[in-house]
Design a protein around this motif. Structure first.
Motif, mmCIF file in Angstrom:
data_model
loop_
_atom_site.group_PDB
_atom_site.id
_atom_site.type_symbol
_atom_site.label_atom_id
_atom_site.label_comp_id
_atom_site.label_asym_id
_atom_site.label_seq_id
_atom_site.Cartn_x
_atom_site.Cartn_y
_atom_site.Cartn_z
ATOM 1 N N GLU A 65 0.833 -1.207 0.000
ATOM 2 C CA GLU A 65 0.000 0.000 0.000
ATOM 3 C C GLU A 65 0.864 1.251 0.000
ATOM 4 O O GLU A 65 0.573 2.236 -0.675
ATOM 5 C CB GLU A 65 -0.915 -0.017 1.229
ATOM 6 N N GLY A 68 2.323 3.108 -3.295
ATOM 7 C CA GLY A 68 1.405 3.769 -4.222
ATOM 8 C C GLY A 68 2.066 4.834 -5.081
ATOM 9 O O GLY A 68 1.820 4.917 -6.286
ATOM 10 N N PHE A 69 2.918 5.677 -4.480
ATOM 11 C CA PHE A 69 3.550 6.747 -5.267
ATOM 12 C C PHE A 69 4.364 6.191 -6.431
ATOM 13 O O PHE A 69 4.167 6.624 -7.575
ATOM 14 C CB PHE A 69 4.423 7.658 -4.388
ATOM 15 N N MET A 71 4.009 3.399 -7.943
ATOM 16 C CA MET A 71 3.073 2.782 -8.878
ATOM 17 C C MET A 71 2.390 3.847 -9.742
ATOM 18 O O MET A 71 2.312 3.717 -10.961
ATOM 19 C CB MET A 71 2.017 1.983 -8.115
ATOM 20 N N TYR A 72 1.908 4.910 -9.117
ATOM 21 C CA TYR A 72 1.261 5.973 -9.873
ATOM 22 C C TYR A 72 2.257 6.712 -10.764
ATOM 23 O O TYR A 72 1.938 7.089 -11.887
ATOM 24 C CB TYR A 72 0.564 6.965 -8.937
ATOM 25 N N TYR A 73 3.446 6.943 -10.254
ATOM 26 C CA TYR A 73 4.476 7.635 -11.023
ATOM 27 C C TYR A 73 4.732 6.899 -12.337
ATOM 28 O O TYR A 73 4.778 7.500 -13.401
ATOM 29 C CB TYR A 73 5.770 7.719 -10.206
ATOM 30 N N GLU A 74 4.891 5.588 -12.251
ATOM 31 C CA GLU A 74 5.176 4.798 -13.447
ATOM 32 C C GLU A 74 3.915 4.526 -14.269
ATOM 33 O O GLU A 74 3.932 4.608 -15.487
ATOM 34 C CB GLU A 74 5.870 3.492 -13.073
ATOM 35 N N GLY A 75 2.815 4.217 -13.580
ATOM 36 C CA GLY A 75 1.581 3.874 -14.291
ATOM 37 C C GLY A 75 0.945 5.050 -14.999
ATOM 38 O O GLY A 75 0.537 4.951 -16.150
ATOM 39 N N ILE A 76 0.849 6.176 -14.318
ATOM 40 C CA ILE A 76 0.227 7.362 -14.897
ATOM 41 C C ILE A 76 1.255 8.218 -15.632
ATOM 42 O O ILE A 76 0.989 8.739 -16.706
ATOM 43 C CB ILE A 76 -0.491 8.190 -13.813
ATOM 44 N N GLY A 77 2.444 8.336 -15.042
ATOM 45 C CA GLY A 77 3.493 9.172 -15.643
ATOM 46 C C GLY A 77 4.130 8.538 -16.861
ATOM 47 O O GLY A 77 4.718 9.220 -17.696
#
Length: 122
Positions: A65, A68-69, A71-77
């Motif tokens: 959990e 998250g940062f 994951m979002y950095y790579e997934g969204i960025g």
């Protein structure tokens, strides 16, 4: 260290040349924090309903959990989060900076802080 490796924490910790575990037991601390909040929630629920509950706490899930940062950095960025030591992957100036006689750490996170930093350190 195994949990840090399995959750990917080691992939974002350390320097480009040297992946590293954190200097503290983050998997234990993460699980402890979720246990703490779960126990408090269970006590409140019991006082309202008179019923107990079952808690399951997993170090792997707790630290997962916290990842998250990255994951979002790579997934969204859309780009890999590189290990940057004490620097930050997306905030600047943030991290260690060499001066003429020592290393200082700066952690400016937004324009308001940058303006204040410049005004107080001309």
């Amino acid at each position: 260290m195994l949990i840090q490796c399995e959750t990917g924490a080691v992939s974002v910790t350390g320097t480009e040349d040297t992946p590293s575990k954190t200097g503290i037991s983050i998997a234990d601390i993460a699980a402890g924090m979720y246990a703490f909040s779960g126990i408090l929630s269970a006590i409140i629920a019991r006082s309202q309903t008179g019923k107990g509950t079952h808690l399951e706490i997993s170090m792997l899930e707790a630290l997962g959990e916290w990842m998250g940062f990255p994951m979002y950095y790579e997934g969204i960025g859309g780009k890999k989060l590189n290990r940057t030591g004490a620097a930050h992957a997306s905030i600047y100036p943030y991290g260690p900076f060499e001066t003429s006689d020592k290393t200082i750490f700066i952690g400016v996170q937004n324009n308001r802080e940058w303006t204040m930093f410049c005004e107080k350190n001309p």
